[in-house]
Design a protein around this motif. Structure first.
Motif, PDB file in Angstrom:
ATOM      1  N   ASP A 144       0.871  -1.179   0.000  1.00 30.26           N
ATOM      2  CA  ASP A 144       0.000   0.000   0.000  1.00 30.26           C
ATOM      3  C   ASP A 144       0.905   1.225   0.000  1.00 30.26           C
ATOM      4  OD1 ASP A 144      -1.984  -1.856   0.249  1.00 30.26           O
ATOM      5  OD2 ASP A 144      -2.718  -1.146   2.191  1.00 30.26           O
ATOM      6  N   PHE A 145       0.636   2.152  -0.909  1.00 28.91           N
ATOM      7  CA  PHE A 145       1.481   3.339  -1.002  1.00 28.91           C
ATOM      8  C   PHE A 145       0.676   4.545  -1.443  1.00 28.91           C
ATOM      9  CE2 PHE A 145       1.589   1.278  -5.104  1.00 28.91           C
ATOM     10  CZ  PHE A 145       1.583   2.302  -6.036  1.00 28.91           C
ATOM     11  N   GLU A 146       1.188   5.712  -1.071  1.00 23.87           N
ATOM     12  CA  GLU A 146       0.595   6.976  -1.484  1.00 23.87           C
ATOM     13  C   GLU A 146       1.403   7.527  -2.645  1.00 23.87           C
ATOM     14  OE1 GLU A 146       0.457   9.519   1.934  1.00 23.87           O
ATOM     15  OE2 GLU A 146      -1.101   8.313   2.904  1.00 23.87           O
ATOM     16  N   ALA A 147       0.692   7.995  -3.659  1.00 22.90           N
ATOM     17  CA  ALA A 147       1.333   8.573  -4.828  1.00 22.90           C
ATOM     18  C   ALA A 147       0.612   9.862  -5.185  1.00 22.90           C
ATOM     19  CB  ALA A 147       1.295   7.596  -5.995  1.00 22.90           C
ATOM     20  N   GLY A 148       1.331  10.779  -5.794  1.00 22.85           N
ATOM     21  CA  GLY A 148       0.738  12.037  -6.234  1.00 22.85           C
ATOM     22  C   GLY A 148       1.689  13.191  -5.992  1.00 22.85           C
ATOM     23  N   TYR A 149       1.389  14.296  -6.644  1.00 24.23           N
ATOM     24  CA  TYR A 149       2.228  15.487  -6.510  1.00 24.23           C
ATOM     25  C   TYR A 149       1.820  16.363  -5.337  1.00 24.23           C
ATOM     26  CZ  TYR A 149       4.309  14.379 -10.989  1.00 24.23           C
ATOM     27  OH  TYR A 149       4.994  13.758 -11.995  1.00 24.23           O
TER      28      TYR A 149
END
Length: 189
Positions: free
Chosen positions: A130-135
């Protein structure tokens, strides 16, 4: 590997006002159609490039670790690892401690290396990351070239909305879109 969106973005990288200004639309009569085009263009860009424009949470499923124990996360940019879960042969989960893996978020794609001795014996989807991605949380943080690519798609699809049925979209993608997004794509060897 398979990816599942766990928590979608809370906003779009381009606002309705920005899209209307780009299209030079001043009335409110087509707000719903333009908003739908912004959503569709954002989804298209994210699937096409592997980018996550606004912060979102993903789960990557891996059958088993490769020989070098390095798992590549094919969404970018990865901001942080939320949890790594490994399943045994009976399907029992074990959430790994942060010392059981090493993360390189600088590389593209981001890489997670399992520590020596960590194994997954479940035959399918034995590892979940599980990971968070985004700018960032808003479109302010998204690179201008990617926002411009969304606007190019919105304008192109808006222009041809009467020629093709909605079910036929996207009918085409303008060349400028490819030029704006090429540096954000994962390179394949």
């Amino acid at each position: 590997m398979t990816y599942a969106l766990i928590a979608p973005p809370a906003a779009m990288p381009v606002t309705l006002a920005q899209a209307k200004a780009h299209l030079r639309v001043t009335s409110d009569t087509e707000d719903d159609a333009i908003s739908a085009l912004v959503i569709a263009a954002t989804q298209y860009l994210e699937r096409d490039t592997g980018q996550a424009l606004i912060d979102q949470t993903w789960r990557a499923y891996f059958d088993c670790p490769p020989d070098d124990c390095v798992l590549q996360l094919l969404r970018a940019p990865v901001r942080r690892i939320v949890a790594v879960t490994v399943y045994d042969g009976a399907g029992n989960p074990a959430v790994l401690d942060g010392s059981d893996y090493f993360v390189n978020l600088v590389t593209r794609p981001a890489r997670l290396r399992l520590a020596d001795g960590i194994t997954a014996s479940m035959r399918a989807n034995g590892i979940e990351v599980d990971f968070e991605a985004g700018y960032g949380a808003t479109g302010v943080d998204v690179p201008d070239m990617l926002k411009r690519a969304v606007l190019v798609l919105v304008a192109h699809w808006y222009e041809f909305r009467g020629v093709y049925d909605a079910a036929d979209q996207p009918v085409s993608v303008p060349a400028l879109y490819g030029r704006l997004t090429r540096h954000f794509r994962f390179l394949s060897v």
